[in-house]
Design a protein around this motif. Structure first.
Motif, PDB file in Angstrom:
ATOM      1  N   UNK A 110      -9.966  14.667 -10.591  1.00  0.00           N
ATOM      2  CA  UNK A 110     -11.314  14.726 -10.025  1.00  0.00           C
ATOM      3  C   UNK A 110     -11.351  14.145  -8.617  1.00  0.00           C
ATOM      4  N   UNK A 111     -10.418  13.259  -8.319  1.00  0.00           N
ATOM      5  CA  UNK A 111     -10.302  12.699  -6.966  1.00  0.00           C
ATOM      6  C   UNK A 111      -9.269  13.492  -6.175  1.00  0.00           C
ATOM      7  N   UNK A 112      -8.112  13.751  -6.815  1.00  0.00           N
ATOM      8  CA  UNK A 112      -7.053  14.490  -6.141  1.00  0.00           C
ATOM      9  C   UNK A 112      -6.398  13.675  -5.044  1.00  0.00           C
ATOM     10  N   UNK A 113      -5.757  14.374  -4.137  1.00  0.00           N
ATOM     11  CA  UNK A 113      -5.122  13.705  -2.989  1.00  0.00           C
ATOM     12  C   UNK A 113      -5.971  13.943  -1.753  1.00  0.00           C
ATOM     13  N   UNK A 114      -6.219  12.880  -1.029  1.00  0.00           N
ATOM     14  CA  UNK A 114      -6.966  12.952   0.231  1.00  0.00           C
ATOM     15  C   UNK A 114      -6.086  12.344   1.313  1.00  0.00           C
ATOM     16  N   UNK A 115      -6.093  12.947   2.492  1.00  0.00           N
ATOM     17  CA  UNK A 115      -5.266  12.429   3.576  1.00  0.00           C
ATOM     18  C   UNK A 115      -5.584  10.962   3.828  1.00  0.00           C
ATOM     19  N   UNK A 116      -4.539  10.176   3.938  1.00  0.00           N
ATOM     20  CA  UNK A 116      -4.689   8.729   4.084  1.00  0.00           C
ATOM     21  C   UNK A 116      -4.107   7.989   2.899  1.00  0.00           C
ATOM     22  N   UNK A 117      -4.170   8.629   1.717  1.00  0.00           N
ATOM     23  CA  UNK A 117      -3.624   7.980   0.521  1.00  0.00           C
ATOM     24  C   UNK A 117      -2.132   7.698   0.639  1.00  0.00           C
ATOM     25  N   UNK A 118      -1.408   8.553   1.352  1.00  0.00           N
ATOM     26  CA  UNK A 118       0.042   8.359   1.466  1.00  0.00           C
ATOM     27  C   UNK A 118       0.364   7.052   2.177  1.00  0.00           C
ATOM     28  N   UNK A 119      -0.485   6.649   3.117  1.00  0.00           N
ATOM     29  CA  UNK A 119      -0.259   5.380   3.811  1.00  0.00           C
ATOM     30  C   UNK A 119      -0.487   4.192   2.877  1.00  0.00           C
ATOM     31  N   UNK A 120      -1.511   4.288   2.032  1.00  0.00           N
ATOM     32  CA  UNK A 120      -1.764   3.215   1.072  1.00  0.00           C
ATOM     33  C   UNK A 120      -0.598   3.090   0.098  1.00  0.00           C
ATOM     34  N   UNK A 121      -0.154   4.231  -0.434  1.00  0.00           N
ATOM     35  CA  UNK A 121       0.962   4.223  -1.378  1.00  0.00           C
ATOM     36  C   UNK A 121       2.235   3.707  -0.712  1.00  0.00           C
ATOM     37  N   UNK A 122       2.460   4.103   0.536  1.00  0.00           N
ATOM     38  CA  UNK A 122       3.672   3.690   1.250  1.00  0.00           C
ATOM     39  C   UNK A 122       3.694   2.179   1.471  1.00  0.00           C
ATOM     40  N   UNK A 123       2.561   1.624   1.892  1.00  0.00           N
ATOM     41  CA  UNK A 123       2.500   0.172   2.094  1.00  0.00           C
ATOM     42  C   UNK A 123       2.773  -0.561   0.785  1.00  0.00           C
ATOM     43  N   UNK A 124       2.208  -0.062  -0.292  1.00  0.00           N
ATOM     44  CA  UNK A 124       2.448  -0.688  -1.602  1.00  0.00           C
ATOM     45  C   UNK A 124       3.924  -0.619  -1.979  1.00  0.00           C
ATOM     46  N   UNK A 125       4.562   0.519  -1.711  1.00  0.00           N
ATOM     47  CA  UNK A 125       5.977   0.684  -2.055  1.00  0.00           C
ATOM     48  C   UNK A 125       6.882  -0.218  -1.230  1.00  0.00           C
ATOM     49  N   UNK A 126       6.438  -0.603  -0.064  1.00  0.00           N
ATOM     50  CA  UNK A 126       7.225  -1.536   0.744  1.00  0.00           C
ATOM     51  C   UNK A 126       7.174  -2.949   0.184  1.00  0.00           C
TER      52      UNK A 126
ATOM     53  N   UNK B  69      12.789   5.601  -0.075  1.00  0.00           N
ATOM     54  CA  UNK B  69      11.445   5.547  -0.645  1.00  0.00           C
ATOM     55  C   UNK B  69      10.717   6.892  -0.620  1.00  0.00           C
ATOM     56  N   UNK B  70      11.442   7.955  -0.263  1.00  0.00           N
ATOM     57  CA  UNK B  70      10.819   9.279  -0.248  1.00  0.00           C
ATOM     58  C   UNK B  70      10.432   9.713  -1.665  1.00  0.00           C
ATOM     59  N   UNK B  71      11.373   9.623  -2.594  1.00  0.00           N
ATOM     60  CA  UNK B  71      11.109  10.029  -3.980  1.00  0.00           C
ATOM     61  C   UNK B  71      10.074   9.125  -4.648  1.00  0.00           C
ATOM     62  N   UNK B  72      10.158   7.804  -4.488  1.00  0.00           N
ATOM     63  CA  UNK B  72       9.109   6.953  -5.060  1.00  0.00           C
ATOM     64  C   UNK B  72       7.717   7.281  -4.524  1.00  0.00           C
ATOM     65  N   UNK B  73       7.607   7.590  -3.233  1.00  0.00           N
ATOM     66  CA  UNK B  73       6.302   7.944  -2.665  1.00  0.00           C
ATOM     67  C   UNK B  73       5.786   9.227  -3.292  1.00  0.00           C
TER      68      UNK B  73
END
Length: 304
Positions: free
Chosen positions: A116-132, A99-103
């Protein structure tokens, strides 16, 4: 499927839109890696050669595009640093994990979709949970729509007024539901902003064991943001007796990293004991927003 249906697709994200933004993200990612490698090579040679900005001489009407480009570039750098820290205990998201590449695709695509929003720390956890729980395209669609919701759009845009409003709501509820602990935290000078933002921004995915976080997501998507605040107060209620005898450092240590062996049944029992309806929560948010607006107007009149 249930999460995807509940979150919905108000933004009308399509597979084509996802593909376009992923391609843009990949291109920018590759350019950054190439630029980084070039800079490292120049540094090793001790060269003073500097890359010439491709934006030099652009007209003023292109300033907004330049800002978006800068935002995307900054976001890509943060993503590169953040992914290795996302669920480090799970090998799924390691560089060689499935799931590294999908994330990467989801986060890169979102940055290009919403510069305009960009990436903010914490988003990776939201995306990771969704990918699971779903495929890459669906995870992108759900992330974009989730971050378009009022609380997350405001928090990840760093809307200070909205963030202050929610902190005041939380403090009001804590004083009402856990008065002894509220007084103790005031005495040892623990402020909600020291722990609450991370809990909310990651929907507890970083702070709690992943199976408990999944259950919190289920309830959040069903009940709305009020459940996130009930969860925060439930965690405090669970550890209240421990907190009341601890110092600033000891309390904050537990708040930032609750024990891995936290009792799931006990936690949800304490969450259920926090009686708070969505209607009352929304009224409190509205009340403090009005107070905030009134305060701003009074301050403006005084300055005139």
């Amino acid at each position: 499927k249930a999460w995807k249906a509940i979150i919905g697709n108000e933004l009308k994200i399509t597979p084509e839109l996802f593909s376009i933004n992923v391609k843009r993200g990949r291109k920018l990612w590759g350019e950054q890696i190439a630029a980084s490698e070039k800079a490292n090579a120049l540094a090793r040679r001790g060269s003073s050669e500097l890359p010439i900005s491709s934006g030099e001489g652009k007209e003023k009407e292109e300033d907004e595009d330049d800002d978006d480009d800068a935002s995307r570039e900054d976001s890509m750098r943060i993503i590169r640093a953040d992914i290795p820290r996302t669920f480090p205990q799970l090998k799924f998201f390691h560089k060689e994990g499935p799931l590294h590449e999908p994330l990467l695709k989801v986060l890169q695509g979102y940055v290009c979709y919403r510069p305009d929003v960009g990436y903010v720390q914490g988003m990776s956890y939201l995306a990771a949970i969704l990918l699971l729980n779903m495929c890459t395209e669906d995870a992108f669609q759900c992330l974009a729509n989730l971050l378009n919701q009022d609380i997350y759009f405001a928090f990840f845009r760093m809307d200070v007024d909205t963030m202050k409003t929610h902190l005041k709501v939380y403090q009001t509820l804590m004083k009402e539901k856990l008065p002894k602990l509220y007084d103790h935290f005031e005495q040892v000078e623990i402020k909600p902003g020291m722990y609450l933002y991370e809990w909310l921004l990651t929907i507890y995915s970083r702070s709690l064991p992943i199976d408990i976080a999944h259950r919190i997501w289920d309830n959040f998507l069903f009940h709305g943001q009020v459940f996130l605040f009930r969860t925060a107060l439930g965690i405090l209620r669970l550890f209240e007796h421990r907190f009341l005898t601890k110092s600033f450092e000891d309390c904050l240590s537990v708040l930032n990293r609750p024990p891995d062996d936290i009792n799931e049944a006990a936690l949800f029992e304490n969450i259920n004991r926090i009686q708070l309806t969505s209607k009352r929560f929304d009224k409190l948010v509205h009340k403090f927003m009005i107070n905030e607006d009134s305060g701003d107007k009074r301050a403006h009149r005084k300055s005139i």
